[in-house]
Design a protein around this motif. Structure first.
Motif, PDB file in Angstrom:
ATOM      1  N   UNK A 124       1.463   6.511  -7.037  1.00 23.29           N
ATOM      2  CA  UNK A 124       0.353   7.398  -7.418  1.00 23.29           C
ATOM      3  C   UNK A 124       0.741   8.853  -7.164  1.00 23.29           C
ATOM      4  N   UNK A 125       1.363   9.128  -6.026  1.00 20.17           N
ATOM      5  CA  UNK A 125       1.793  10.497  -5.724  1.00 20.17           C
ATOM      6  C   UNK A 125       2.815  10.996  -6.740  1.00 20.17           C
ATOM      7  N   UNK A 126       3.760  10.134  -7.139  1.00 18.47           N
ATOM      8  CA  UNK A 126       4.749  10.542  -8.143  1.00 18.47           C
ATOM      9  C   UNK A 126       4.065  10.865  -9.470  1.00 18.47           C
TER      10      UNK A 126
ATOM     11  N   UNK B  43       0.830  -1.209   0.000  1.00 17.22           N
ATOM     12  CA  UNK B  43       0.000   0.000   0.000  1.00 17.22           C
ATOM     13  C   UNK B  43       0.863   1.256   0.000  1.00 17.22           C
ATOM     14  N   UNK B  44       1.954   1.235   0.764  1.00 14.25           N
ATOM     15  CA  UNK B  44       2.878   2.376   0.758  1.00 14.25           C
ATOM     16  C   UNK B  44       3.486   2.590  -0.623  1.00 14.25           C
TER      17      UNK B  44
ATOM     18  N   UNK C 117       6.045  -1.213 -10.325  1.00 12.72           N
ATOM     19  CA  UNK C 117       5.236  -1.820  -9.265  1.00 12.72           C
ATOM     20  C   UNK C 117       4.218  -2.751  -9.906  1.00 12.72           C
ATOM     21  N   UNK C 118       4.300  -4.015  -9.570  1.00 11.12           N
ATOM     22  CA  UNK C 118       3.395  -5.001 -10.154  1.00 11.12           C
ATOM     23  C   UNK C 118       1.987  -4.843  -9.595  1.00 11.12           C
ATOM     24  N   UNK C 119       1.020  -5.167 -10.419  1.00 14.80           N
ATOM     25  CA  UNK C 119      -0.361  -5.233  -9.935  1.00 14.80           C
ATOM     26  C   UNK C 119      -0.469  -6.454  -9.032  1.00 14.80           C
ATOM     27  N   UNK C 120      -1.545  -6.573  -8.276  1.00 14.89           N
ATOM     28  CA  UNK C 120      -1.686  -7.721  -7.380  1.00 14.89           C
ATOM     29  C   UNK C 120      -1.573  -9.071  -8.092  1.00 14.89           C
TER      30      UNK C 120
ATOM     31  N   UNK D  34     -10.975  -2.616  -3.519  1.00 13.61           N
ATOM     32  CA  UNK D  34     -10.611  -3.567  -2.462  1.00 13.61           C
ATOM     33  C   UNK D  34      -9.929  -2.838  -1.316  1.00 13.61           C
ATOM     34  N   UNK D  35      -8.963  -1.991  -1.640  1.00 18.83           N
ATOM     35  CA  UNK D  35      -8.229  -1.267  -0.596  1.00 18.83           C
ATOM     36  C   UNK D  35      -9.140  -0.316   0.179  1.00 18.83           C
ATOM     37  N   UNK D  36     -10.137   0.234  -0.483  1.00 20.46           N
ATOM     38  CA  UNK D  36     -11.053   1.170   0.172  1.00 20.46           C
ATOM     39  C   UNK D  36     -11.951   0.469   1.186  1.00 20.46           C
TER      40      UNK D  36
END
Length: 74
Positions: free
Chosen positions: A27-29, A20-21, A50-53, A69-71
């Motif tokens: 996303x921030x970048x 998640x970090x 960064x790989x997807x799940x 899912x994360x939400x």
């Protein structure tokens, strides 16, 4: 006097996972680089390494599913 501003992490029920970090950082970048649309964000995630799940390349649908899912996680 009570601070009228919210605590930055008051809604957290747990610490974020490493994944998640890393996702949040990517996303921030992307946002910092001026990307503000979903196709551009998906491309930035794929470019980040960064790989997807699932380990497959990010797609708009994979991104939507993962964020949903994360939400829902406590």
């Amino acid at each position: 006097m009570t601070d009228r501003y919210l605590e930055p992490h008051q809604a957290r029920k747990r610490n974020p996972t490493t994944y998640e970090d890393l996702l949040g950082d990517a996303i921030e970048r992307a946002f910092g680089a001026g990307v503000h649309d979903l196709p551009g964000l998906v491309q930035a995630l794929n470019d980040s390494g960064l790989a997807s799940p699932s380990g497959k390349p990010w797609t708009e649908e994979v991104y939507r599913q993962e964020i949903a899912i994360l939400s829902e996680q406590p």
